[in-house]
Design an enzyme around this catalytic site. Structure first.
Site, PDB file in Angstrom:
ATOM      1  N   HIS A 175      23.425  -8.538 -41.491  1.00  0.00           N
ATOM      2  CA  HIS A 175      22.997  -7.402 -42.315  1.00  0.00           C
ATOM      3  C   HIS A 175      21.953  -7.881 -43.312  1.00  0.00           C
ATOM      4  CE1 HIS A 175      23.105  -3.890 -44.915  1.00  0.00           C
ATOM      5  NE2 HIS A 175      23.658  -3.276 -43.902  1.00  0.00           N
ATOM      6  N   ASP A 191      28.507  -1.340 -37.522  1.00  0.00           N
ATOM      7  CA  ASP A 191      28.388  -0.925 -36.113  1.00  0.00           C
ATOM      8  C   ASP A 191      29.320  -1.681 -35.187  1.00  0.00           C
ATOM      9  OD1 ASP A 191      24.961  -0.568 -36.858  1.00  0.00           O
ATOM     10  OD2 ASP A 191      26.348   1.053 -36.384  1.00  0.00           O
TER      11      ASP A 191
HETATM   12  C1  SDX Z   1      22.706  -1.076 -39.714  1.00  0.00           C
HETATM   13  O1  SDX Z   1      20.044  -1.745 -43.817  1.00  0.00           O
HETATM   14  C2  SDX Z   1      21.131  -1.153 -43.666  1.00  0.00           C
HETATM   15  O2  SDX Z   1      21.863  -0.875 -44.599  1.00  0.00           O
HETATM   16  C3  SDX Z   1      21.505  -0.752 -42.257  1.00  0.00           C
HETATM   17  C4  SDX Z   1      22.884  -0.140 -42.063  1.00  0.00           C
HETATM   18  C5  SDX Z   1      22.976   1.227 -42.702  1.00  0.00           C
HETATM   19  O3  SDX Z   1      24.109   1.633 -43.038  1.00  0.00           O
HETATM   20  O4  SDX Z   1      21.929   1.930 -42.788  1.00  0.00           O
HETATM   21  O5  SDX Z   1      23.857  -0.986 -42.615  1.00  0.00           O
HETATM   22  C6  SDX Z   1      23.187   0.053 -40.577  1.00  0.00           C
HETATM   23  O6  SDX Z   1      21.622  -1.008 -39.211  1.00  0.00           O
HETATM   24  C7  SDX Z   1      23.568  -2.297 -39.547  1.00  0.00           C
HETATM   25  C8  SDX Z   1      22.887  -3.422 -38.707  1.00  0.00           C
HETATM   26  C9  SDX Z   1      23.021  -3.082 -37.215  1.00  0.00           C
HETATM   27  N1  SDX Z   1      22.213  -4.018 -36.430  1.00  0.00           N
HETATM   28  C10 SDX Z   1      22.758  -4.950 -35.629  1.00  0.00           C
HETATM   29  O7  SDX Z   1      23.956  -5.202 -35.589  1.00  0.00           O
HETATM   30  C11 SDX Z   1      21.770  -5.709 -34.773  1.00  0.00           C
HETATM   31  C12 SDX Z   1      22.034  -7.211 -34.871  1.00  0.00           C
HETATM   32  N2  SDX Z   1      21.747  -7.629 -36.253  1.00  0.00           N
HETATM   33  C13 SDX Z   1      20.428  -8.237 -36.485  1.00  0.00           C
HETATM   34  O8  SDX Z   1      19.380  -7.743 -35.706  1.00  0.00           O
HETATM   35  C14 SDX Z   1      20.121  -8.461 -37.965  1.00  0.00           C
HETATM   36  O9  SDX Z   1      21.216  -9.087 -38.505  1.00  0.00           O
HETATM   37  C15 SDX Z   1      19.732  -7.279 -38.842  1.00  0.00           C
HETATM   38  C16 SDX Z   1      18.664  -6.467 -38.245  1.00  0.00           C
HETATM   39  C17 SDX Z   1      20.921  -6.429 -39.127  1.00  0.00           C
HETATM   40  C18 SDX Z   1      19.233  -7.852 -40.176  1.00  0.00           C
HETATM   41  O10 SDX Z   1      18.080  -8.543 -39.906  1.00  0.00           O
HETATM   42  P1  SDX Z   1      17.296  -9.383 -41.055  1.00  0.00           P
HETATM   43  O11 SDX Z   1      17.895  -9.139 -42.390  1.00  0.00           O
HETATM   44  O12 SDX Z   1      15.835  -9.131 -40.851  1.00  0.00           O
HETATM   45  O13 SDX Z   1      17.674 -10.851 -40.704  1.00  0.00           O
HETATM   46  P2  SDX Z   1      16.825 -11.795 -39.738  1.00  0.00           P
HETATM   47  O14 SDX Z   1      16.510 -11.061 -38.476  1.00  0.00           O
HETATM   48  O15 SDX Z   1      15.703 -12.384 -40.516  1.00  0.00           O
HETATM   49  O16 SDX Z   1      17.916 -12.956 -39.376  1.00  0.00           O
HETATM   50  C19 SDX Z   1      18.127 -14.053 -40.254  1.00  0.00           C
HETATM   51  C20 SDX Z   1      18.598 -15.176 -39.338  1.00  0.00           C
HETATM   52  C21 SDX Z   1      17.645 -15.413 -38.153  1.00  0.00           C
HETATM   53  O17 SDX Z   1      17.836 -16.740 -37.737  1.00  0.00           O
HETATM   54  P3  SDX Z   1      16.778 -17.898 -38.315  1.00  0.00           P
HETATM   55  O18 SDX Z   1      15.380 -17.402 -37.910  1.00  0.00           O
HETATM   56  O19 SDX Z   1      16.992 -17.918 -39.810  1.00  0.00           O
HETATM   57  O20 SDX Z   1      17.190 -19.164 -37.603  1.00  0.00           O
HETATM   58  O21 SDX Z   1      19.862 -14.813 -38.738  1.00  0.00           O
HETATM   59  C22 SDX Z   1      19.691 -14.679 -37.331  1.00  0.00           C
HETATM   60  C23 SDX Z   1      18.211 -14.523 -37.076  1.00  0.00           C
HETATM   61  O22 SDX Z   1      17.869 -15.007 -35.765  1.00  0.00           O
HETATM   62  N3  SDX Z   1      20.429 -13.463 -36.943  1.00  0.00           N
HETATM   63  C24 SDX Z   1      21.185 -13.349 -35.842  1.00  0.00           C
HETATM   64  C25 SDX Z   1      21.750 -12.070 -35.918  1.00  0.00           C
HETATM   65  N4  SDX Z   1      21.330 -11.447 -37.035  1.00  0.00           N
HETATM   66  C26 SDX Z   1      20.509 -12.327 -37.665  1.00  0.00           C
HETATM   67  N5  SDX Z   1      21.421 -14.216 -34.818  1.00  0.00           N
HETATM   68  C27 SDX Z   1      22.260 -13.749 -33.854  1.00  0.00           C
HETATM   69  N6  SDX Z   1      22.852 -12.547 -33.854  1.00  0.00           N
HETATM   70  C28 SDX Z   1      22.614 -11.675 -34.870  1.00  0.00           C
HETATM   71  N7  SDX Z   1      23.196 -10.462 -34.884  1.00  0.00           N
END
Ligand code: SDX
Length: 392
Positions: free
Chosen positions: A271, A328
Site C-alpha cells: 500500500h 483487496d
Molecule cells: C487500493 O491508495 C489507496 O488508498 C488505495 C486503496 C483505496 O482504498 O483507495 O487503498 C485501494 O488500491 C489498495 C492496493 C491494491 N493494489 C494491489 O494490491 C496491487 C499490488 N500492490 C502493488 O502494486 C503496490 O503495493 C501498490 C500499487 C499498492 C503501491 O505501490 P507503490 O506505493 O507505488 O509502491 P512501489 O510499487 O514503489 O513498491 C515499492 C517496492 C517495490 O520494490 P523495490 O523496487 O523497492 O525493490 O515494493 C515492491 C515493489 O516492487 N512491491 C511489491 C508489491 N507491492 C510493492 N512486490 C511484490 N508484490 C507486491 N504486491
C-alpha cells in the site's frame, strides 16, 4: 528538479489539497471518516448513515437519514433508454467499462446535473447518482447473467434494495439474507473513502474543470478499474485460483512476486500509505471467517489466502518493504461466498467508494479549488526546423 519545478512521480510526497473528510495514519494503521473510527462504523453504522456523514460532515439524525433516503429513492429511476446503451455492449464486456460508460451517459439524461454551483443544485445531483448508480450496478450484473432488470422494492432499505435488485430470481419469492446484508453493509462502509487515492484524485481533478458530477465519477470508475488499485480485488481471486490449480504451491508465487524480471506482483499486498496492516484488511479477514461459517461455505481459497499471508509476513522481501495485506486481499472471498461473480468485485468496490468520491468532489467544488494543471520538466528535442517529407 530544475530548481523551479520538482517532479514527484506518483505524487508519493505531494499533497494535492486540504480535506476534512478522511484521516488515515499509515504508520499506526488508523482510518477515520469525519473523525469516526472505521472499527466503530463497521460494527455499529449502516452504509447510508456513513455515506451521509462523509458527504455532509456528521452522522445524521433519524429524520435527516429518513429524508436523505426518501430523496434518493425518489430519484432512483433510470431512463429506460439507458438499457439500449447497456444492450449494445458485448456479453464479454467488463462491468467496470460498462459502468464508467453508463455513469457518464446519465449526464445526457440529467443535463441539470452539470451546472451545480449552489449546494441545492449539488444535493439534487448527489441524490440522483446515489439512487441511480446501484440500479446500473444491478442491471450490469443481471445483463451478463441473462436475468430481467428490475428495481427491487420501495419499502426496502438502501443496501437491502441493492441486494434485491442484484439477487432476486424470477418466479421465486425473494428471501432477504441478513448475514449477507450485514456483511455487505460492513464491506461498503470499509470501502467508502480513503483520502486522496488514485481514483479519488481523478474525481477531484476532473471535477476541478467543472465537468459534471457524473462525468467526474465516470473518470473515477475508470481509475479504480486498474489492477494496481480497485481491480486488485478481482486479481487477488484470480491469483488464489491459479495457486489452487497449481496444487496450492504458494512458494512459486512468492518467488515470482520477488523476481524483478517478472511483472507479477502479489495482488492484495502492499500500500502507498499503510506501512503496517491495513486496518480494513484486519476487519475483512475476521468477517471472511464469520460470513463463510454463517453461510456454511467452505472455500479452500480462504486457507490458501491465510497461508500466503503467513508466508509473506515472514519473508524478508515483504517485511523489508513493509508489504502487508490490503483492503483487496480478503474482500473477494466474501463477495464470492455471497454469489457475486468475480468480474463484479471491483464494481462492488466502486459502489462502496461512491459516497467518498461524492464527498471529495463536493468539498473540492465548495472550496472553489483551482483547475488541476501540474507543470513538467521538458526533456525532449531542442528547437529544430520542419523538413519537407521528401527530404526525411
Ligand atoms: C487500493 O491508495 C489507496 O488508498 C488505495 C486503496 C483505496 O482504498 O483507495 O487503498 C485501494 O488500491 C489498495 C492496493 C491494491 N493494489 C494491489 O494490491 C496491487 C499490488 N500492490 C502493488 O502494486 C503496490 O503495493 C501498490 C500499487 C499498492 C503501491 O505501490 P507503490 O506505493 O507505488 O509502491 P512501489 O510499487 O514503489 O513498491 C515499492 C517496492 C517495490 O520494490 P523495490 O523496487 O523497492 O525493490 O515494493 C515492491 C515493489 O516492487 N512491491 C511489491 C508489491 N507491492 C510493492 N512486490 C511484490 N508484490 C507486491 N504486491
Amino acid at each position: 528538479t530544475n530548481g523551479v519545478i520538482t517532479i514527484d512521480p506518483g505524487f508519493k510526497n505531494t499533497g494535492s489539497c486540504e480535506s476534512a473528510i478522511t484521516f488515515l495514519d499509515g504508520e499506526k494503521g488508523i482510518l477515520r471518516y469525519r473523525g469516526y473510527p472505521i472499527e466503530q462504523l463497521a460494527e455499529k453504522a449502516d452504509f447510508l448513515e456513513v455515506a451521509y456523514a462523509l458527504i455532509f460532515g456528521d452522522l445524521p439524525t433519524k429524520e435527516q437519514l429518513e429524508k436523505f433516503h426518501a430523496d434518493i429513492k425518489s430519484k432512483s429511476v433510470v431512463d429506460d433508454d439507458v438499457k439500449k446503451i447497456l444492450d449494445a455492449f458485448p456479453k464479454t464486456a467488463h462491468p467496470m467499462g460498462i459502468l464508467s460508460s453508463l455513469t457518464s451517459a446519465l449526464t445526457a439524461f440529467n443535463p441539470s446535473s452539470v451546472n451545480v454551483d449552489s449546494e441545492e443544485d449539488m444535493y439534487r445531483a448527489i441524490v440522483k447518482i446515489l439512487g441511480k448508480f446501484p440500479v446500473l450496478v444491478a442491471w450490469t450484473m443481471r445483463k451478463k447473467q441473462g436475468l430481467p432488470l428490475n428495481y427491487g422494492s420501495k419499502s426496502l432499505g438502501y443496501v437491502e434494495n441493492i441486494m434485491k435488485m442484484m439477487f432476486e430470481q424470477p418466479n421465486e419469492d425473494y428471501e432477504m439474507n441478513t448475514i449477507v446484508k450485514d456483511a455487505l453493509d460492513k464491506l461498503l462502509i470499509l470501502h467508502a473513502d480513503h483520502e486522496q487515492n488514485c481514483s479519488t484524485s481523478t474525481v477531484r481533478i476532473v471535477g476541478s474543470s467543472h465537468a459534471g458530477l457524473f462525468a467526474s465519477l465516470s473518470a473515477g470508475i475508470s481509475a479504480l478499474w486498474g489492477p494496481l488499485h480497485g481491480g486488485a480485488n478481482q486479481a487477488v481471486l484470480e491469483m488464489l485460483e491459479a495457486i489452487k490449480e497449481d496444487g496450492g504451491d504458494t512458494k512459486k508465487y512468492m518467488a515470482k512476486a520477488k523476481d524483478k524480471s517478472d511483472p507479477f506482483r502479489l495482488m492484495g499486498f502492499g500500500h502507498r500509505v499503510y506501512k503496517n496492516f491495513d486496518p480494513r484488511a484486519k476487519i475483512i479477514k475476521k468477517a471472511a471467517d464469520e460470513v463463510l461459517n454463517n453461510l456454511g461455505v467452505d472455500d479452500p481459497i480462504l486457507e490458501i489466502a491465510k497461508g500466503l499471508e503467513k508466508e509473506a509476513l515472514n519473508d524478508p522481501y515483504f517485511v523489508d518493504r513493509k508489504l502487508y495485506p490490503n483492503v483487496d486481499f480478503y474482500s473477494g472471498i466474501i463477495y464470492r461466498a455471497m454469489g457475486i461473480p468475480v468480474e463484479m468485485f471491483t464494481v462492488m468496490f466502486a459502489l462502496g467508494r461512491l459516497p467518498g468520491w461524492i464527498a471529495q468532489w463536493k468539498e473540492m467544488r465548495l472550496n472553489k479549488e483551482p483547475i488541476g494543471r501540474p507543470r513538467q520538466i521538458y526533456t525532449g528535442e531542442t528547437e529544430r526546423s520542419f523538413t519537407p517529407i521528401e527530404n526525411r
